[in-house]
Motif scaffolding. Structure first.
Motif, mmCIF file in Angstrom:
data_model
loop_
_atom_site.group_PDB
_atom_site.id
_atom_site.type_symbol
_atom_site.label_atom_id
_atom_site.label_comp_id
_atom_site.label_asym_id
_atom_site.label_seq_id
_atom_site.Cartn_x
_atom_site.Cartn_y
_atom_site.Cartn_z
ATOM 1 N N PRO A 1 7.466 7.336 103.604
ATOM 2 C CA PRO A 1 8.312 7.300 104.799
ATOM 3 C C PRO A 1 7.517 6.846 106.016
ATOM 4 O O PRO A 1 6.333 7.107 106.132
ATOM 5 C CB PRO A 1 8.769 8.757 104.955
ATOM 6 C CG PRO A 1 7.679 9.546 104.307
ATOM 7 C CD PRO A 1 7.185 8.706 103.166
ATOM 8 N N SER A 2 8.183 6.163 106.938
ATOM 9 C CA SER A 2 7.513 5.678 108.140
ATOM 10 C C SER A 2 7.564 6.752 109.219
ATOM 11 O O SER A 2 8.303 6.656 110.191
ATOM 12 C CB SER A 2 8.180 4.401 108.644
ATOM 13 O OG SER A 2 9.546 4.637 108.874
ATOM 14 N N VAL A 3 6.806 7.830 108.998
ATOM 15 C CA VAL A 3 6.766 8.945 109.936
ATOM 16 C C VAL A 3 5.305 9.261 110.228
ATOM 17 O O VAL A 3 4.409 8.877 109.486
ATOM 18 C CB VAL A 3 7.457 10.195 109.350
ATOM 19 C CG1 VAL A 3 8.923 9.927 109.097
ATOM 20 C CG2 VAL A 3 6.771 10.628 108.061
ATOM 21 N N PRO A 4 5.019 9.963 111.320
ATOM 22 C CA PRO A 4 3.640 10.345 111.604
ATOM 23 C C PRO A 4 3.056 11.142 110.438
ATOM 24 O O PRO A 4 3.743 11.927 109.791
ATOM 25 C CB PRO A 4 3.777 11.224 112.853
ATOM 26 C CG PRO A 4 5.060 10.785 113.479
ATOM 27 C CD PRO A 4 5.959 10.409 112.341
ATOM 28 N N ALA A 5 1.781 10.933 110.168
ATOM 29 C CA ALA A 5 1.158 11.556 109.009
ATOM 30 C C ALA A 5 0.494 12.882 109.355
ATOM 31 O O ALA A 5 -0.020 13.076 110.451
ATOM 32 C CB ALA A 5 0.138 10.598 108.407
ATOM 33 N N LEU A 6 0.508 13.779 108.401
ATOM 34 C CA LEU A 6 -0.264 15.000 108.476
ATOM 35 C C LEU A 6 -1.705 14.683 108.104
ATOM 36 O O LEU A 6 -2.007 13.608 107.603
ATOM 37 C CB LEU A 6 0.290 16.028 107.489
ATOM 38 C CG LEU A 6 1.755 16.422 107.632
ATOM 39 C CD1 LEU A 6 2.185 17.214 106.398
ATOM 40 C CD2 LEU A 6 1.961 17.245 108.885
ATOM 41 N N SER A 7 -2.606 15.642 108.325
ATOM 42 C CA SER A 7 -3.971 15.463 107.862
ATOM 43 C C SER A 7 -4.561 16.802 107.471
ATOM 44 O O SER A 7 -4.107 17.846 107.939
ATOM 45 C CB SER A 7 -4.833 14.811 108.951
ATOM 46 O OG SER A 7 -4.971 15.663 110.069
ATOM 47 N N HIS A 8 -5.531 16.769 106.579
ATOM 48 C CA HIS A 8 -6.265 17.970 106.182
ATOM 49 C C HIS A 8 -5.337 19.091 105.717
ATOM 50 O O HIS A 8 -5.242 20.134 106.332
ATOM 51 C CB HIS A 8 -7.131 18.469 107.342
ATOM 52 C CG HIS A 8 -8.102 17.464 107.865
ATOM 53 N ND1 HIS A 8 -9.375 17.322 107.363
ATOM 54 C CD2 HIS A 8 -7.986 16.535 108.841
ATOM 55 C CE1 HIS A 8 -10.001 16.356 108.013
ATOM 56 N NE2 HIS A 8 -9.184 15.860 108.905
ATOM 57 N N VAL A 9 -4.651 18.881 104.607
ATOM 58 C CA VAL A 9 -3.719 19.874 104.081
ATOM 59 C C VAL A 9 -4.494 20.947 103.309
ATOM 60 O O VAL A 9 -5.374 20.637 102.506
ATOM 61 C CB VAL A 9 -2.679 19.216 103.165
ATOM 62 C CG1 VAL A 9 -1.781 20.268 102.516
ATOM 63 C CG2 VAL A 9 -1.838 18.224 103.962
ATOM 64 N N HIS A 10 -4.153 22.212 103.563
ATOM 65 C CA HIS A 10 -4.824 23.322 102.902
ATOM 66 C C HIS A 10 -3.878 24.209 102.105
ATOM 67 O O HIS A 10 -4.343 25.035 101.311
ATOM 68 C CB HIS A 10 -5.548 24.196 103.925
ATOM 69 C CG HIS A 10 -6.607 23.478 104.694
ATOM 70 N ND1 HIS A 10 -7.591 22.743 104.085
ATOM 71 C CD2 HIS A 10 -6.837 23.377 106.027
ATOM 72 C CE1 HIS A 10 -8.394 22.217 105.012
ATOM 73 N NE2 HIS A 10 -7.951 22.589 106.196
#
Length: 291
Positions: free
Chosen positions: A37-46
């Protein structure tokens, strides 16, 4: 502290788990994910979880807790941008977590055990502030099981306040049998280590090497290896069957919501399966190097 065994870690296995924790690989992997999807990305998933109160997906990250918004874009839950390391959905609207404060917010460097009773909107400290950094949390049999990475300990609590220190080992993740509170698994650099005394002692790790494990039902134990290979065991980890390879390279988290509902995070996305891991749909994008 209870006595437990420690084992030398092979160079290959150490490298494998180190790659997971640093997410150095950028291999795209293979799988059946949907178009990104063209949406802002998350980072560093825990951590990943589904709140049974509303069936909503929650993603614990280095910079706060997120859920998909109306348009699918990551939406911050509450106002906290703390680093949520360990995370689990204990029951409807009740979440348990651990980690570190966001820069500039003060407080001890280790959050200890924190709890939310409003689906992550607000949090309160339960115990071990400044003392423990749980990188893995499980709630099973009315008990909290945590792997405290600061001290290399499995710790167990009935009330979230008083803790019993159990086995000491080097691990990345833990899982508890859904039908036996004394059976605990830990992912180590030698393979999956098993305890039959509630985490007090662990047998030597056995192949295959897994990054993360999640035990939904007695016959539905899932594990994901350092390359994103998803496996299932129907006999408590004695044997494993490869099911699929989750797209996106190194894994960052795994949660089996039930026997057929599986969530996985890799370097490139949050993926969801409703058919016991055979196929996955990409729910959210991920950008960054994980742990």
């Amino acid at each position: 502290m209870n006595n437990s065994r420690k084992w030398p870690l092979t160079a290959t296995a150490v490298l494998a788990l180190t790659l997971v924790m640093t997410a150095c690989s950028s291999d795209p992997g293979v799988g059946t994910a949907a178009t990104e999807p063209s949406v802002p990305a998350l980072s560093h998933v825990h951590g990943l979880g589904i709140d049974p109160a509303d069936n909503q997906l929650y993603v614990a990250t280095h910079e706060g807790l997120y859920t998909p918004g109306v348009d699918g874009a990551p939406q911050l839950v509450g106002g906290s941008r703390d680093d949520f390391m360990g995370f689990t959905v204990a029951e409807g609207r009740t979440f348990l977590a651990s980690g570190h404060p966001a820069p500039g917010t003060g407080g001890p460097g280790h959050r200890g055990l924190i709890e939310s009773t409003d689906s992550g909107k607000t949090w309160k400290t339960r115990s071990l502030a400044g003392e423990a950094d749980f990188h893995a949390l499980e709630y099973a049999h009315g008990t909290i099981y945590g792997y405290d990475s600061t001290n290399g300990l499995v710790r167990v609590s009935k009330d979230g306040v008083s803790w019993e220190d159990r086995g000491q080992l080097k691990a990345l993740d833990i899982a508890v049998s859904p039908d036996d509170p004394d059976t605990v698994l830990a992912t180590t650099a030698d393979g999956v280590a098993k305890s039959t005394d509630g985490g007090k002692t662990f047998a030597a790790g056995k192949q295959p090497v897994m990054a993360f494990v999640s035990w939904a039902k007695p016959d539905a134990l899932y594990g994901i290896d350092t390359s994103g290979g998803l496996k299932r065991s129907t006999d408590g980890g004695t044997t494993w069957q490869q099911i699929a390879v989750v797209s996106g390279g190194q894994p960052q988290a795994l949660t089996a919501v039930d026997a057929g509902h599986v969530l996985a995070a890799t370097q490139e996305g949050i993926y969801e399966s409703q058919d016991s891991g055979k196929t996955f749909t990409k729910r959210m994008a991920v950008s960054g190097s994980g742990h």
